[in-house]
Every structure is written in C-alpha cells, then in structure tokens.
Design an enzyme around this catalytic site. Structure first.
Site, PDB file in Angstrom:
ATOM      1  N   ARG A 217      11.543  -3.130   5.695  1.00  0.00           N
ATOM      2  CA  ARG A 217      10.980  -3.421   7.012  1.00  0.00           C
ATOM      3  C   ARG A 217       9.776  -4.364   6.967  1.00  0.00           C
ATOM      4  O   ARG A 217       9.328  -4.860   7.981  1.00  0.00           O
ATOM      5  CB  ARG A 217      10.605  -2.106   7.717  1.00  0.00           C
ATOM      6  CG  ARG A 217      11.827  -1.358   8.232  1.00  0.00           C
ATOM      7  CD  ARG A 217      11.508   0.079   8.592  1.00  0.00           C
ATOM      8  NE  ARG A 217      11.320   0.914   7.418  1.00  0.00           N
ATOM      9  CZ  ARG A 217      10.963   2.191   7.460  1.00  0.00           C
ATOM     10  NH1 ARG A 217      10.733   2.768   8.622  1.00  0.00           N
ATOM     11  NH2 ARG A 217      10.825   2.889   6.350  1.00  0.00           N
TER      12      ARG A 217
ATOM     13  N   ASN B   2       4.285  15.814   8.292  1.00  0.00           N
ATOM     14  CA  ASN B   2       4.141  15.844   6.833  1.00  0.00           C
ATOM     15  C   ASN B   2       3.536  14.526   6.343  1.00  0.00           C
ATOM     16  O   ASN B   2       4.061  13.455   6.591  1.00  0.00           O
ATOM     17  CB  ASN B   2       5.527  16.038   6.203  1.00  0.00           C
ATOM     18  CG  ASN B   2       5.477  15.912   4.695  1.00  0.00           C
ATOM     19  OD1 ASN B   2       4.513  16.355   4.066  1.00  0.00           O
ATOM     20  ND2 ASN B   2       6.503  15.322   4.111  1.00  0.00           N
TER      21      ASN B   2
ATOM     22  N   SER C 299     -30.767 -43.091   2.186  1.00  0.00           N
ATOM     23  CA  SER C 299     -29.578 -42.814   3.003  1.00  0.00           C
ATOM     24  C   SER C 299     -28.435 -43.734   2.612  1.00  0.00           C
ATOM     25  O   SER C 299     -28.649 -44.898   2.280  1.00  0.00           O
ATOM     26  CB  SER C 299     -29.895 -43.056   4.482  1.00  0.00           C
ATOM     27  OG  SER C 299     -30.853 -42.117   4.892  1.00  0.00           O
TER      28      SER C 299
HETATM   29  C1  UD1 Z   1       8.439  10.359   3.717  1.00  0.00           C
HETATM   30  C2  UD1 Z   1       8.705  11.852   3.865  1.00  0.00           C
HETATM   31  C3  UD1 Z   1       8.298  12.311   5.250  1.00  0.00           C
HETATM   32  C4  UD1 Z   1       6.845  11.967   5.505  1.00  0.00           C
HETATM   33  C5  UD1 Z   1       6.601  10.488   5.267  1.00  0.00           C
HETATM   34  C6  UD1 Z   1       5.130  10.211   5.324  1.00  0.00           C
HETATM   35  C7  UD1 Z   1      10.609  12.374   2.413  1.00  0.00           C
HETATM   36  C8  UD1 Z   1      12.080  12.630   2.370  1.00  0.00           C
HETATM   37  N1  UD1 Z   1      10.104  12.113   3.635  1.00  0.00           N
HETATM   38  O1  UD1 Z   1       9.292   9.688   4.618  1.00  0.00           O
HETATM   39  O2  UD1 Z   1       8.472  13.704   5.410  1.00  0.00           O
HETATM   40  O3  UD1 Z   1       6.470  12.316   6.821  1.00  0.00           O
HETATM   41  O4  UD1 Z   1       7.070  10.102   3.959  1.00  0.00           O
HETATM   42  O5  UD1 Z   1       4.864   8.863   5.036  1.00  0.00           O
HETATM   43  O6  UD1 Z   1       9.947  12.438   1.396  1.00  0.00           O
HETATM   44  N2  UD1 Z   1      10.485   6.032  -2.707  1.00  0.00           N
HETATM   45  C9  UD1 Z   1      10.884   5.939  -4.019  1.00  0.00           C
HETATM   46  N3  UD1 Z   1      12.188   6.164  -4.333  1.00  0.00           N
HETATM   47  C10 UD1 Z   1      13.114   6.511  -3.411  1.00  0.00           C
HETATM   48  C11 UD1 Z   1      12.689   6.632  -2.077  1.00  0.00           C
HETATM   49  C12 UD1 Z   1      11.375   6.394  -1.745  1.00  0.00           C
HETATM   50  O7  UD1 Z   1      10.075   5.613  -4.883  1.00  0.00           O
HETATM   51  O8  UD1 Z   1      14.262   6.711  -3.792  1.00  0.00           O
HETATM   52  C13 UD1 Z   1       9.090   5.809  -2.383  1.00  0.00           C
HETATM   53  C14 UD1 Z   1       8.882   4.602  -1.474  1.00  0.00           C
HETATM   54  O9  UD1 Z   1       8.651   3.447  -2.255  1.00  0.00           O
HETATM   55  C15 UD1 Z   1       7.641   4.995  -0.687  1.00  0.00           C
HETATM   56  C16 UD1 Z   1       7.724   6.497  -0.622  1.00  0.00           C
HETATM   57  O10 UD1 Z   1       8.587   6.915  -1.661  1.00  0.00           O
HETATM   58  O11 UD1 Z   1       6.442   4.655  -1.354  1.00  0.00           O
HETATM   59  C17 UD1 Z   1       8.227   7.014   0.717  1.00  0.00           C
HETATM   60  O12 UD1 Z   1       9.517   6.544   0.986  1.00  0.00           O
HETATM   61  P1  UD1 Z   1       9.960   6.290   2.481  1.00  0.00           P
HETATM   62  O13 UD1 Z   1      11.389   5.935   2.465  1.00  0.00           O
HETATM   63  O14 UD1 Z   1       9.035   5.346   3.150  1.00  0.00           O
HETATM   64  O15 UD1 Z   1       9.810   7.750   3.113  1.00  0.00           O
HETATM   65  P2  UD1 Z   1       9.531   8.082   4.616  1.00  0.00           P
HETATM   66  O16 UD1 Z   1      10.748   7.831   5.406  1.00  0.00           O
HETATM   67  O17 UD1 Z   1       8.301   7.411   5.047  1.00  0.00           O
END
Ligand code: UD1
Ligand code: CA
Length: 451
Positions: free
Chosen positions: A15, A169, A403
């Site tokens: 995004r 969360n 100057s």
């Molecule tokens: C996550 C939480 C959600 C919380 C929110 C807060 C989960 C399932 N959900 O959602 O409850 O409210 O954060 O910001 O945990 N990442 C990895 N590997 C993966 C997936 C993600 O390293 O396979 C990392 C991403 O780079 C990022 C972080 O984990 O830094 C969060 O991932 P993202 O997909 O943004 O989770 P949210 O949908 O924000």
C-alpha cells in the site's frame, strides 16, 4: 531473565506503492525500522532479531549490525514470521518481546511497562492495546463478561458486534519463550491462509491463563504505517514529540507546527528557532542562536550566538557570532570562522573565511582560503573552475577586495592589499599592493597612510 526482541519486517508494504521497502521510508530523517530498533535497544539482552523478507537485502544494508537477521522467504502471516526466529533464539532467551517494524511511534517506555506487567503475570502472554475511535484495520480485543481478555479478532474476520469494539490490538507482546515456541505450532490457518500471531492469545486463554493487556494512554503510539497518509501522520506526531523535547530543554520554537527538526539534531540552550526552519541530518546548533525564518541546515555545525536568516547550509561549519542572510548558501566544506558576516546572496563552497571577514552582497567564493578581517566587495567572484579542474584562491589578512572583482584562480592576494572595483585579477598580488583594471595591474605599493 534473558530478554530477546523479535521485530517483524518481512511484509511487502504494497500500500506504500513504492520501490523502497516500507520499513526504509524515512521519518524525521531515519528509516522507519530505526524507531522499532531504538525502542527495544535498552531493554534487550541480545541483539534484536529482525525478520526480513521483501527487500531483505536493502533492509539489511540499511540496518547493518544493529540487528541480527532471519529470513521469512514466504510471507505466511505474523505468527509464521515469529516462528522464523525460533532457531536463532530457542535456547538463548526465556522472555521475548515481539513488535512490528512499521510502528515507529511506540515508545521504549511503554515496552518497559509491558515487560514489567509480564514479569508479574502468571500468563505466558502479555499484550498491548488502546482504546480509540479509528479502527484503521486493527484487530479487536474481545473480552469476556468479567472483562478478561478472551481473544484478538482480525477486522476481516470479525462479526458486526466485534467490529463495534473500540479496544484495538497494538501488536506489541511479551511472551514466555518456551510457551510461545510450542503455541506457534498450534496456530490454526486463517481463512486467508495465514498464521496469525494474534491467535496465540486465544490459545493462552484456552490453556487457562489470564492474559493481561497494557492499555496505552497515548493512542498515537499505535499508529501503524501502511500507506503514505499514515507516513505523514506519523511524521507529524514525531515532529511534535521532537519539538516538545527541545522546548522543554530550553530551546524557543516560535511555531512548532512549522519547524522541522530531525531525530539526530542537537541544539543548545536559549536558541530561538523561527518558522519554516528545517534542521536535518547530523546537525549541531549551539546556544543563543537565532535560526530562521526559512532556514535549512543539513549535516552542519553551527556555533553559539549565530544568526541565520533565510539561508541554506549543507555540510558546512559556522563558528560563534556569525551572521548570515537573507538568501545565503553554504555548500560542502564552507567554514566561516568567528564573527564572519555574510549579507544577502552569498554562496560559499569548499572555502575558509577567517575571523571578522565580511561579505555583504551577492558573491561567490569557491576553493578559497581567506584571512581575517577581509572585506569582500559586492559581486566578487572566485573564478575557480577552468573547465577541467577547480583552482585555489588565497587571500591574506585585512585585504580589501573591491566591488565586482574577478579573482581568476589559481591566484594569491597578499596581506593588506586592495583590488579596485571591476578588476580582473589574473596574477598573484604581493602584500600591501593596490591593483586595478582588466587584467589588473599594480598601481603602487600601499603605505600605512593609505588605510
Ligand atoms: C496486525 C495485527 C492486528 C493489529 C495490527 C496493528 C496480526 C494477524 N494482526 O495487523 O491485530 O491490530 O497489526 O498494527 O498480527 N509481517 C511479516 N511477515 C508476514 C506478515 C507480516 O513480517 O508474513 C510483518 C509486516 O512486515 C509488518 C507486520 O508484520 O511489519 C504487520 O503486518 P501487517 O500485515 O501490516 O498486519 P496488520 O494487518 O497491520
Ligand atoms: Ca500494519
């Protein structure tokens, strides 16, 4: 207790719509991931483990040895990401702090409180939440009738009732390591085919543990960055925090909403910063200065009692009591010694100007070494570039440059000499000598009475 930290940074950050990995987007002059590392720095007993995936090489190159790395080759969810750290940490740490690299506003103090709560809890999981008005796609914290945490439900999987919950969360957890490693293996696969770290909360509850949550008082700490609107929002919060920090330590900021100070900048007491000033990179400003309005200082050192009006400084140094502007440009390697005055439209690059030297009006000085108490007349130019290389100009002490003088480098002007208005100096001028004309010729030796 041996505490280790796992920071998740493997996601694609689609995004952001960027070529740059999300966690490397800068905020207040530092890559986003720096804030997550900084927050845990003083809490952990081992170097933080950064889980990398998308853009792994670029992230590792930027972070260097501030972390150890594990690769999550395929992004199968936050639970899966944490699992990647198991081989590195399994026998080394008994307590784990898990945070995300895209939450740069989370404070180290909050994580310290989380660890304290966890230490006195009988549960293997302690989480973090906040109560707010903006859902932003956050997971909802579901509590039972007695107010105990029951589960975290992701927005995409929530019922309409759960969507109405206003406790969110944050995604900062403290875990008993052994329990977590075994719980991760029991996470069910989500409808989206991912392993959610959030599901370990329900697993703890099922195991009969009461899960505590640190409820953050400042919801700004929970701002996660998914797109560039969030980036600007976070930048604004950071700006506010940095400016508040300087104001409380004795710096006057006339309009904090329009003052942009990056994270590494240092500023002395009783300095006043006027609107639309940008202090960036490794910049150091002394005390009792007046900076701005409309001034940009990048990677530069500024002494005490300095005044900079509507000017730009890059990789330059100005010493005590310098006054400058409006509309001056100091470029790389410009050094202005004590009490130098630059009026309007002065440009200085790779040059030293000695104490008390004055350059009042539109001049260019490049590759020059200039002595003390020199007067540089309006429109003076060091013609330092011959089309191939940069040539040096040397000017002694107490020289008077008339100057519109062109100093055709390489050229030397001796102490106390004078160039007439409009002269084009192509040959070295000895001490105490008056030259004029095009090209400049010696008129006479100067006596004390000439001055
Ligand atoms: C996550 C939480 C959600 C919380 C929110 C807060 C989960 C399932 N959900 O959602 O409850 O409210 O954060 O910001 O945990 N990442 C990895 N590997 C993966 C997936 C993600 O390293 O396979 C990392 C991403 O780079 C990022 C972080 O984990 O830094 C969060 O991932 P993202 O997909 O943004 O989770 P949210 O949908 O924000
Ligand atoms: Ca997120």
């Amino acid at each position: 207790m041996t505490l280790a930290s796992i920071i998740l940074a493997a996601g694609e950050g689609t995004r952001m719509r960027s070529k740059l990995p999300k966690v490397l987007h800068p905020l207040a002059g530092k890559p986003m991931v720096w804030y997550a590392l900084n927050a845990v720095k003083e809490l952990v007993d081992l170097p933080p483990v950064l889980v990398v995936g998308h853009g792994a090489e670029a992230v590792q190159a930027a972070v260097g040895d501030a972390a150890q790395y594990v690769l999550q080759a395929e992004q199968l969810g936050t639970g899966h990401a944490v699992m990647m750290a198991q081989p590195v940490l399994e026998s080394k740490a008994d307590t784990l702090l898990v945070t995300f690299a895209d939450m740069p506003l989370l404070r180290g103090e909050s994580l310290r409180r989380l660890i304290t709560i966890h230490a006195s809890s009988s549960s293997p999981v302690t989480m973090t939440s906040f109560i707010g008005d903006q859902a932003r796609g956050f997971g909802r914290v579901v509590r039972d009738a007695s107010g105990q945490v029951a589960a975290i439900v992701e927005q995409a999987d929530a019922t309409p009732e759960q969507l109405a919950i206003r406790e969110y969360n944050v995604s900062a957890y403290c875990f008993d390591a052994d329990w977590l490693w075994s719980a991760l293996a029991r996470i069910p696969v989500s409808p989206k085919g991912e392993y959610y770290l959030t599901d370990v909360v329900a697993l703890a509850v099922e195991g009969g543990y009461p899960v505590d949550s640190l409820v953050l008082e400042d919801p700004d700490e929970a701002i996660g960055l998914n797109n560039r609107l969030h980036l600007a929002e976070a930048e604004k919060v950071l700006r506010k925090r940095i400016n508040a920090g300087w104001m409380l330590s004795g710096v006057t900021i006339v309009d904090p909403e329009r003052t942009y100070i990056q994270a590494d900048v240092r500023i002395g007491q009783d300095t006043v910063i006027l609107p639309n000033s940008h202090l960036r990179g490794q910049t150091e400003i002394g005390s009792d200065c007046e900076i701005g309005p409309d001034t940009t200082v990048i990677d530069s050192k500024v002494g005490n009692h300095v005044q900079l009006i509507a000017s730009v400084l890059e990789m330059a140094e100005v010493r005590d009591h310098v006054t400058m502007g409006p509309y001056c440009h100091l470029r790389k390697g410009a050094v202005l010694d004590e009490g130098v005055h630059l009026g309007n439209f002065g440009e200085v690059k790779d040059s030293y100007l000695g104490p008390g030297t004055k350059m009042g009006h539109f001049s260019y000085i490049g590759n020059a070494t200039i002595g003390r108490d020199v007067n540089i007349g309006a429109g003076t130019i060091t013609c330092n570039y011959d089309g191939e290389k940069k040539n040096p100009t040397e000017i002694g002490d107490e020289v008077f440059i008339g100057s519109d003088t062109m100093l055709v480098a390489p050229v030397k002007i001796g102490d106390r000499s004078v160039t007439g208005a409009g002269s084009v100096v192509t040959k070295d001028v000895p001490d105490d000598t008056l030259v004029i004309g095009v090209p400049a010729k010696t008129i006479r030796k100067l006596e004390k009475s000439d001055k």
